[in-house]
Design a protein around this motif. Structure first.
Motif, PDB file in Angstrom:
ATOM      1  N   THR A 143      43.660  30.695  44.415  1.00 59.79           N
ATOM      2  CA  THR A 143      45.175  30.438  44.456  1.00 59.79           C
ATOM      3  C   THR A 143      45.707  31.453  44.966  1.00 59.79           C
ATOM      4  O   THR A 143      45.010  32.902  44.897  1.00 59.79           O
ATOM      5  CB  THR A 143      45.585  30.275  43.032  1.00 59.79           C
ATOM      6  N   ILE A 144      47.067  31.771  45.549  1.00 55.18           N
ATOM      7  CA  ILE A 144      47.385  33.076  46.008  1.00 55.18           C
ATOM      8  C   ILE A 144      47.655  33.847  45.314  1.00 55.18           C
ATOM      9  O   ILE A 144      48.039  33.577  44.124  1.00 55.18           O
ATOM     10  CB  ILE A 144      48.974  32.556  46.779  1.00 55.18           C
ATOM     11  N   ASN A 145      47.547  35.248  45.575  1.00 56.69           N
ATOM     12  CA  ASN A 145      47.766  36.398  44.789  1.00 56.69           C
ATOM     13  C   ASN A 145      49.155  36.955  44.671  1.00 56.69           C
ATOM     14  O   ASN A 145      49.618  37.301  46.075  1.00 56.69           O
ATOM     15  CB  ASN A 145      46.651  37.516  45.181  1.00 56.69           C
ATOM     16  N   ASP A 146      49.852  36.627  43.817  1.00 54.62           N
ATOM     17  CA  ASP A 146      51.213  37.103  43.846  1.00 54.62           C
ATOM     18  C   ASP A 146      51.737  38.397  44.406  1.00 54.62           C
ATOM     19  O   ASP A 146      52.531  38.489  45.244  1.00 54.62           O
ATOM     20  CB  ASP A 146      51.908  36.537  42.493  1.00 54.62           C
ATOM     21  N   GLU A 147      50.976  39.159  43.855  1.00 56.10           N
ATOM     22  CA  GLU A 147      51.174  40.566  43.994  1.00 56.10           C
ATOM     23  C   GLU A 147      50.908  40.943  45.307  1.00 56.10           C
ATOM     24  O   GLU A 147      51.648  41.837  46.087  1.00 56.10           O
ATOM     25  CB  GLU A 147      50.443  41.587  43.033  1.00 56.10           C
ATOM     26  N   ALA A 148      49.505  40.726  46.110  1.00 51.95           N
ATOM     27  CA  ALA A 148      49.394  40.790  47.171  1.00 51.95           C
ATOM     28  C   ALA A 148      50.550  40.301  48.330  1.00 51.95           C
ATOM     29  O   ALA A 148      50.810  40.853  49.144  1.00 51.95           O
ATOM     30  CB  ALA A 148      48.000  40.176  47.386  1.00 51.95           C
ATOM     31  N   PHE A 149      50.814  39.083  48.112  1.00 51.74           N
ATOM     32  CA  PHE A 149      51.727  38.466  48.886  1.00 51.74           C
ATOM     33  C   PHE A 149      53.184  39.237  48.770  1.00 51.74           C
ATOM     34  O   PHE A 149      53.782  39.436  49.912  1.00 51.74           O
ATOM     35  CB  PHE A 149      51.963  37.133  48.410  1.00 51.74           C
ATOM     36  N   VAL A 150      53.676  39.467  47.680  1.00 52.05           N
ATOM     37  CA  VAL A 150      54.899  40.129  47.738  1.00 52.05           C
ATOM     38  C   VAL A 150      54.883  41.571  48.124  1.00 52.05           C
ATOM     39  O   VAL A 150      55.935  41.826  48.911  1.00 52.05           O
ATOM     40  CB  VAL A 150      55.385  40.493  46.118  1.00 52.05           C
ATOM     41  N   GLY A 174      43.706  38.476  49.569  1.00 51.15           N
ATOM     42  CA  GLY A 174      45.169  37.833  49.127  1.00 51.15           C
ATOM     43  C   GLY A 174      45.179  36.619  48.272  1.00 51.15           C
ATOM     44  O   GLY A 174      46.199  36.164  48.021  1.00 51.15           O
ATOM     45  N   SER A 175      43.846  36.463  47.586  1.00 48.97           N
ATOM     46  CA  SER A 175      43.880  35.217  46.679  1.00 48.97           C
ATOM     47  C   SER A 175      43.327  35.600  45.269  1.00 48.97           C
ATOM     48  O   SER A 175      42.561  36.650  45.192  1.00 48.97           O
ATOM     49  CB  SER A 175      43.040  34.351  47.171  1.00 48.97           C
ATOM     50  N   LYS A 176      43.377  35.126  44.310  1.00 47.98           N
ATOM     51  CA  LYS A 176      43.134  35.167  42.833  1.00 47.98           C
ATOM     52  C   LYS A 176      41.837  33.968  42.928  1.00 47.98           C
ATOM     53  O   LYS A 176      41.777  32.919  43.523  1.00 47.98           O
ATOM     54  CB  LYS A 176      43.810  34.930  41.783  1.00 47.98           C
ATOM     55  N   ARG A 177      40.601  34.589  42.290  1.00 45.18           N
ATOM     56  CA  ARG A 177      39.566  33.440  42.306  1.00 45.18           C
ATOM     57  C   ARG A 177      38.932  33.021  40.888  1.00 45.18           C
ATOM     58  O   ARG A 177      39.223  34.051  40.244  1.00 45.18           O
ATOM     59  CB  ARG A 177      38.253  34.040  43.238  1.00 45.18           C
ATOM     60  N   LYS A 178      38.788  31.960  40.737  1.00 42.30           N
ATOM     61  CA  LYS A 178      38.278  31.403  39.281  1.00 42.30           C
ATOM     62  C   LYS A 178      37.086  30.630  39.595  1.00 42.30           C
ATOM     63  O   LYS A 178      37.042  29.680  40.299  1.00 42.30           O
ATOM     64  CB  LYS A 178      39.438  30.658  38.557  1.00 42.30           C
ATOM     65  N   VAL A 179      35.934  31.093  38.869  1.00 44.32           N
ATOM     66  CA  VAL A 179      34.920  30.047  39.064  1.00 44.32           C
ATOM     67  C   VAL A 179      34.899  29.062  38.335  1.00 44.32           C
ATOM     68  O   VAL A 179      35.131  29.193  36.968  1.00 44.32           O
ATOM     69  CB  VAL A 179      33.449  31.026  38.773  1.00 44.32           C
ATOM     70  N   GLU A 180      34.832  27.742  38.710  1.00 46.53           N
ATOM     71  CA  GLU A 180      35.062  26.539  37.946  1.00 46.53           C
ATOM     72  C   GLU A 180      33.641  26.083  37.430  1.00 46.53           C
ATOM     73  O   GLU A 180      33.623  25.522  36.341  1.00 46.53           O
ATOM     74  CB  GLU A 180      35.575  25.458  38.849  1.00 46.53           C
ATOM     75  N   ALA A 181      32.611  26.227  38.225  1.00 51.03           N
ATOM     76  CA  ALA A 181      31.623  25.868  37.864  1.00 51.03           C
ATOM     77  C   ALA A 181      30.221  26.391  38.839  1.00 51.03           C
ATOM     78  O   ALA A 181      30.366  26.878  39.820  1.00 51.03           O
ATOM     79  CB  ALA A 181      31.311  24.176  38.229  1.00 51.03           C
ATOM     80  N   GLU A 182      29.073  26.544  38.276  1.00 55.20           N
ATOM     81  CA  GLU A 182      27.933  27.092  38.883  1.00 55.20           C
ATOM     82  C   GLU A 182      27.149  25.776  39.436  1.00 55.20           C
ATOM     83  O   GLU A 182      27.069  25.069  39.104  1.00 55.20           O
ATOM     84  CB  GLU A 182      27.130  27.947  37.973  1.00 55.20           C
ATOM     85  N   ILE A 183      26.757  26.144  40.937  1.00 53.00           N
ATOM     86  CA  ILE A 183      26.199  25.213  41.809  1.00 53.00           C
ATOM     87  C   ILE A 183      24.749  25.772  42.094  1.00 53.00           C
ATOM     88  O   ILE A 183      24.733  27.032  42.314  1.00 53.00           O
ATOM     89  CB  ILE A 183      26.796  24.225  42.747  1.00 53.00           C
ATOM     90  N   PRO A 184      23.619  24.903  42.365  1.00 49.10           N
ATOM     91  CA  PRO A 184      22.634  25.607  43.052  1.00 49.10           C
ATOM     92  C   PRO A 184      23.123  26.334  44.375  1.00 49.10           C
ATOM     93  O   PRO A 184      23.694  25.883  45.254  1.00 49.10           O
ATOM     94  CB  PRO A 184      21.593  24.529  43.350  1.00 49.10           C
ATOM     95  N   GLY A 185      22.701  27.593  44.435  1.00 49.67           N
ATOM     96  CA  GLY A 185      22.712  28.519  45.723  1.00 49.67           C
ATOM     97  C   GLY A 185      24.206  29.289  45.676  1.00 49.67           C
ATOM     98  O   GLY A 185      24.474  29.812  46.492  1.00 49.67           O
TER      99      GLY A 185
END
Length: 265
Positions: free
Chosen positions: A232-239, A214-225
């Motif tokens: 953020t909430i997925n508008d289409e899935a929630f609607v 039910g969410s949208k995902r955006k990778v902000e930064a790569e970290i070890p592991g």
């Protein structure tokens, strides 16, 4: 947040609740509607008390959702958790009122009341761990079985021609959803309703898979592991989940108005 045409559903919900609020009392009126007949029979009053309570719960959570979106915003968890009780209680109200046969409606109303009673008994049983409360709880259960609620429920089940083990059964939402008349009439509706129910239940219990779905995902930064991900909430899935929920609620309200007004068959 893009809610599409969800505001149209909200308008319909408001109209339906206004119509339900405007239903004239049947008390003292010589109207032989399906509801009036039901309420004059065994388990009839409790059936419509239960339906009214379920719709009240749905309405309360719906209004809380509107307030949340307006004043707090579409956060990751809370909007979904307000949809879930709206879905569930709308289902129960619709499930009770769906059969054209009044005896079946009353049996379903009784069944929900009995389930309510057993949930209350489970709550009381938790206090048996305290010696000062245990004796009182056991005495209460014995009194219920011989003189109180449980005795009344058993008598009503017998009067309706139903076996007690049938009336005691819990209502399985996933199994019963596809059997609703207004769901059966649309072939692809049942699996969609089940999917929405499972998604809302997943959110209610804080499950990770529900958040991912039910969410949208955006990778902000790569970290070890791994990586730092912004959700953020997925508008289409929630609607989509909201529309399924409100379709159930609209159907339940319309069924109540129909049973209130339709001539007895």
């Amino acid at each position: 947040m893009d809610l599409g045409n969800l505001h149209l559903y909200w308008q319909l919900i408001d109209q339906e609740f206004q119509a339900v609020d405007g239903l004239l009392s049947l008390e003292g009126r010589h109207v032989l509607s399906a509801r009036a007949f039901d309420q004059s029979q065994v388990a009839g009053p409790r059936t419509y008390i239960g339906v009214t309570r379920y719709l009240g719960v749905a309405r309360d959570n719906h209004q809380a959702l509107l307030a949340l979106l307006k004043h707090h915003g579409a956060t990751l968890w809370a909007p979904w958790s307000l949809l879930r009780p709206t879905f569930e209680t709308a289902f129960y109200a619709a499930w009770i009122l769906d059969p054209d046969d009044g005896r079946e409606r009353r049996a379903r109303g009784l069944r929900c009341e009995v389930n309510d009673y057993y949930q209350q008994r489970n709550h009381r049983a938790a206090f048996k761990a305290f010696p000062e409360a245990a004796k009182l709880i056991v005495e209460r259960e014995q009194w219920d079985a011989t003189h109180g609620s449980l005795k009344t429920y058993r008598e009503e089940a017998a009067a309706l021609g139903r076996r007690w083990n049938e009336i005691q059964q819990k209502v399985n939402v996933v199994q019963e959803l596809p059997k609703l008349t207004f769901v059966k009439s649309q072939r692809e509706s049942a699996p969609l309703f089940e999917a929405m129910w499972r998604l809302l239940s997943g959110y209610e219990h804080g499950l990770g898979w529900a958040l991912m779905n039910g969410s949208k995902r955006k990778v902000e930064a790569e970290i070890p592991g791994g990586s730092f991900v912004n959700f953020t909430i997925n508008d289409e899935a929630f609607v989509n989940a909201a529309k399924a929920t409100y379709f159930l609620l609209l159907s339940a309200c319309r069924l109540l108005r129909r049973r209130h007004l339709e001539p007895i068959r």
